[in-house]
Design a protein around this motif. Structure first.
Motif, PDB file in Angstrom:
ATOM      1  N   ALA A 167       7.765   5.427   4.854  1.00  0.00           N
ATOM      2  CA  ALA A 167       7.287   5.976   3.550  1.00  0.00           C
ATOM      3  C   ALA A 167       7.367   4.997   2.580  1.00  0.00           C
ATOM      4  O   ALA A 167       8.566   4.274   2.528  1.00  0.00           O
ATOM      5  CB  ALA A 167       7.956   7.209   3.159  1.00  0.00           C
ATOM      6  N   ARG A 168       6.551   4.737   1.583  1.00  0.00           N
ATOM      7  CA  ARG A 168       6.508   3.776   0.596  1.00  0.00           C
ATOM      8  C   ARG A 168       7.423   4.440  -0.524  1.00  0.00           C
ATOM      9  O   ARG A 168       7.394   5.616  -0.410  1.00  0.00           O
ATOM     10  CB  ARG A 168       5.020   3.545  -0.121  1.00  0.00           C
ATOM     11  CG  ARG A 168       3.932   2.703   1.004  1.00  0.00           C
ATOM     12  CD  ARG A 168       4.169   1.291   0.976  1.00  0.00           C
ATOM     13  NE  ARG A 168       3.762   0.652  -0.573  1.00  0.00           N
ATOM     14  CZ  ARG A 168       3.823  -0.551  -0.934  1.00  0.00           C
ATOM     15  NH1 ARG A 168       4.496  -1.287  -0.189  1.00  0.00           N
ATOM     16  NH2 ARG A 168       3.452  -0.912  -1.923  1.00  0.00           N
ATOM     17  N   GLN A 225       9.496   8.702  -2.507  1.00  0.00           N
ATOM     18  CA  GLN A 225       9.580   9.101  -4.121  1.00  0.00           C
ATOM     19  C   GLN A 225       8.253   9.167  -4.587  1.00  0.00           C
ATOM     20  O   GLN A 225       7.945   8.438  -5.317  1.00  0.00           O
ATOM     21  CB  GLN A 225      10.594   8.424  -4.785  1.00  0.00           C
ATOM     22  CG  GLN A 225      11.835   8.671  -4.439  1.00  0.00           C
ATOM     23  CD  GLN A 225      12.508   9.919  -4.315  1.00  0.00           C
ATOM     24  OE1 GLN A 225      12.538  10.606  -5.451  1.00  0.00           O
ATOM     25  NE2 GLN A 225      13.146  10.596  -3.231  1.00  0.00           N
ATOM     26  N   THR A 226       7.192  10.006  -3.825  1.00  0.00           N
ATOM     27  CA  THR A 226       6.045   9.971  -4.326  1.00  0.00           C
ATOM     28  C   THR A 226       5.599  11.640  -4.188  1.00  0.00           C
ATOM     29  O   THR A 226       6.096  12.329  -3.798  1.00  0.00           O
ATOM     30  CB  THR A 226       4.970   9.247  -3.442  1.00  0.00           C
ATOM     31  OG1 THR A 226       5.392   9.786  -1.843  1.00  0.00           O
ATOM     32  CG2 THR A 226       5.187   7.873  -3.361  1.00  0.00           C
ATOM     33  N   THR A 227       4.489  11.747  -5.065  1.00  0.00           N
ATOM     34  CA  THR A 227       3.917  13.081  -5.425  1.00  0.00           C
ATOM     35  C   THR A 227       3.189  13.618  -4.229  1.00  0.00           C
ATOM     36  O   THR A 227       2.551  12.769  -3.250  1.00  0.00           O
ATOM     37  CB  THR A 227       3.222  13.247  -6.702  1.00  0.00           C
ATOM     38  OG1 THR A 227       2.238  12.293  -6.390  1.00  0.00           O
ATOM     39  CG2 THR A 227       4.172  12.948  -7.773  1.00  0.00           C
ATOM     40  N   GLY A 228       2.689  14.759  -3.855  1.00  0.00           N
ATOM     41  CA  GLY A 228       2.013  15.455  -2.879  1.00  0.00           C
ATOM     42  C   GLY A 228       2.746  15.922  -1.623  1.00  0.00           C
ATOM     43  O   GLY A 228       4.149  15.567  -1.328  1.00  0.00           O
ATOM     44  N   PRO A 229       2.235  16.536  -0.713  1.00  0.00           N
ATOM     45  CA  PRO A 229       2.726  16.956   0.430  1.00  0.00           C
ATOM     46  C   PRO A 229       3.121  16.086   1.525  1.00  0.00           C
ATOM     47  O   PRO A 229       3.964  16.296   2.256  1.00  0.00           O
ATOM     48  CB  PRO A 229       1.570  18.247   0.842  1.00  0.00           C
ATOM     49  CG  PRO A 229       0.418  17.732   0.454  1.00  0.00           C
ATOM     50  CD  PRO A 229       0.755  17.016  -1.151  1.00  0.00           C
ATOM     51  N   LEU A 230       2.307  15.045   1.533  1.00  0.00           N
ATOM     52  CA  LEU A 230       2.460  13.974   2.388  1.00  0.00           C
ATOM     53  C   LEU A 230       3.090  12.747   1.872  1.00  0.00           C
ATOM     54  O   LEU A 230       2.715  12.418   0.872  1.00  0.00           O
ATOM     55  CB  LEU A 230       1.273  13.292   3.038  1.00  0.00           C
ATOM     56  CG  LEU A 230       0.604  14.874   3.821  1.00  0.00           C
ATOM     57  CD1 LEU A 230      -0.901  14.075   4.365  1.00  0.00           C
ATOM     58  CD2 LEU A 230       1.399  14.904   5.091  1.00  0.00           C
ATOM     59  N   PRO A 231       3.922  12.018   2.580  1.00  0.00           N
ATOM     60  CA  PRO A 231       4.333  10.884   2.068  1.00  0.00           C
ATOM     61  C   PRO A 231       3.447   9.883   2.209  1.00  0.00           C
ATOM     62  O   PRO A 231       2.592   9.732   3.172  1.00  0.00           O
ATOM     63  CB  PRO A 231       5.591  10.391   3.108  1.00  0.00           C
ATOM     64  CG  PRO A 231       5.433  11.045   4.249  1.00  0.00           C
ATOM     65  CD  PRO A 231       4.738  12.445   4.026  1.00  0.00           C
ATOM     66  N   PHE A 232       3.289   8.707   1.073  1.00  0.00           N
ATOM     67  CA  PHE A 232       2.361   7.625   1.359  1.00  0.00           C
ATOM     68  C   PHE A 232       3.090   6.577   2.440  1.00  0.00           C
ATOM     69  O   PHE A 232       4.002   6.032   2.015  1.00  0.00           O
ATOM     70  CB  PHE A 232       1.984   7.122   0.046  1.00  0.00           C
ATOM     71  CG  PHE A 232       0.780   6.070   0.062  1.00  0.00           C
ATOM     72  CD1 PHE A 232      -0.322   6.655   0.083  1.00  0.00           C
ATOM     73  CD2 PHE A 232       1.098   4.962  -0.365  1.00  0.00           C
ATOM     74  CE1 PHE A 232      -1.561   5.355   0.048  1.00  0.00           C
ATOM     75  CE2 PHE A 232       0.000   3.858  -0.193  1.00  0.00           C
ATOM     76  CZ  PHE A 232      -1.305   4.535  -0.076  1.00  0.00           C
ATOM     77  N   ASP A 263      10.812  -0.002   4.859  1.00  0.00           N
ATOM     78  CA  ASP A 263      10.358  -0.584   3.741  1.00  0.00           C
ATOM     79  C   ASP A 263      11.431  -0.308   2.745  1.00  0.00           C
ATOM     80  O   ASP A 263      11.484   0.810   2.011  1.00  0.00           O
ATOM     81  CB  ASP A 263       9.091   0.494   3.272  1.00  0.00           C
ATOM     82  CG  ASP A 263       8.525  -0.288   2.117  1.00  0.00           C
ATOM     83  OD1 ASP A 263       8.924  -1.273   1.614  1.00  0.00           O
ATOM     84  OD2 ASP A 263       7.701   0.803   1.374  1.00  0.00           O
ATOM     85  N   MET A 264      12.057  -1.567   2.428  1.00  0.00           N
ATOM     86  CA  MET A 264      13.129  -1.309   1.318  1.00  0.00           C
ATOM     87  C   MET A 264      12.399  -1.479   0.098  1.00  0.00           C
ATOM     88  O   MET A 264      11.754  -2.579  -0.194  1.00  0.00           O
ATOM     89  CB  MET A 264      14.402  -2.201   1.806  1.00  0.00           C
ATOM     90  CG  MET A 264      15.247  -2.005   2.891  1.00  0.00           C
ATOM     91  SD  MET A 264      16.544  -2.585   3.082  1.00  0.00           S
ATOM     92  CE  MET A 264      17.042  -2.391   4.713  1.00  0.00           C
ATOM     93  N   ALA A 299       0.099  -1.648  -5.349  1.00  0.00           N
ATOM     94  CA  ALA A 299       1.527  -0.924  -5.723  1.00  0.00           C
ATOM     95  C   ALA A 299       1.240  -0.607  -7.327  1.00  0.00           C
ATOM     96  O   ALA A 299       1.852   0.379  -7.736  1.00  0.00           O
ATOM     97  CB  ALA A 299       2.482  -2.264  -5.964  1.00  0.00           C
ATOM     98  N   TYR A 300       0.303  -1.212  -8.004  1.00  0.00           N
ATOM     99  CA  TYR A 300      -0.067  -0.654  -9.271  1.00  0.00           C
ATOM    100  C   TYR A 300      -0.677   0.621  -9.234  1.00  0.00           C
ATOM    101  O   TYR A 300      -0.035   1.698 -10.121  1.00  0.00           O
ATOM    102  CB  TYR A 300      -0.856  -1.605 -10.240  1.00  0.00           C
ATOM    103  CG  TYR A 300      -1.212  -1.062 -11.537  1.00  0.00           C
ATOM    104  CD1 TYR A 300      -0.588  -1.301 -12.638  1.00  0.00           C
ATOM    105  CD2 TYR A 300      -2.450  -0.555 -11.533  1.00  0.00           C
ATOM    106  CE1 TYR A 300      -1.085  -0.758 -13.792  1.00  0.00           C
ATOM    107  CE2 TYR A 300      -3.074   0.184 -12.910  1.00  0.00           C
ATOM    108  CZ  TYR A 300      -2.258  -0.041 -13.767  1.00  0.00           C
ATOM    109  OH  TYR A 300      -2.789   0.382 -15.205  1.00  0.00           O
TER     110      TYR A 300
END
Length: 199
Positions: free
Chosen positions: A42-43, A47-54, A94-95, A144-145
């Protein structure tokens, strides 16, 4: 007098390969392992929104597309380098940038060793030309933006402090793909580029 053996430094991959993280061999690197791993990383530490990790696999394909948007005649081998720009993360995860900075030189040394082995495995220079690295980084930061402002909780003024506003790139609307779809997308793009490279 008996000595303690060194700690294990290899990871077994699903392909059956044993990849030595501290001394990686290109012969122990398989694209299927990379795609499988990146689709599950996970990127933004998740800590991203939505049901799936990006995930990093989807991110890598987007960065490759952005590189081509900014330079439509970019050689296919550098498109491959863009697709593989985060490939070491299939082993080390992915740190986030602040943690990488805190870990210092040793982390960069391990990451660079993996990157070089991956490049050699897939017919790229072990060390990319600086102009190529800069172009990939520009696309990486543009992606990333969009990630920051759309799914990672940054408002636009805050994001602009850390990531340059993308230019020469079509506006991006992110929808996280499933692990399976991201893995397939990554492998499809790899196979397309590999064929275009004449491999």
């Amino acid at each position: 007098m008996p000595t303690n053996p060194p700690p294990r430094a290899w990871q077994r991959m699903l392909s059956g390969r044993r990849l030595d993280i501290l001394d990686p061999s290109p012969l122990d690197i398989e694209i299927e392992d990379i795609a499988h791993g990146l689709a599950r990383v996970a990127r933004w530490n998740g800590q991203t929104t939505g049901p799936l990790p990006f995930n990093v696999a989807q991110h890598s394909v987007i960065v490759t597309d952005m590189c081509l948007q900014m330079k439509p005649d970019w050689p296919v081998k550098w498109q491959m380098a863009a697709l593989l720009h985060d490939a070491p993360e299939y082993v080390i995860g992915d740190m986030i940038s602040p943690f990488k900075a805190a870990l210092g030189a040793k982390y960069k040394e391990v990451e660079k060793g993996l990157e070089r082995a991956i490049h050699v495995r897939f017919s790229l220079p072990a060390d990319l030309p600086q102009t190529v690295e800069k172009h990939i980084k520009k696309a990486d930061r543009a992606c990333a933006y969009y990630e920051a402002t759309q799914i990672a909780g940054f408002d636009v003024p805050e994001a602009e402090k850390f990531f340059p506003v993308p230019r020469k790139i079509e506006p991006l609307h992110l929808t996280a793909l499933s692990t399976e779809d991201s893995q397939a997308l990554y492998l499809d793009r790899f196979e397309q580029l590999w064929k275009e490279m004449g491999k």
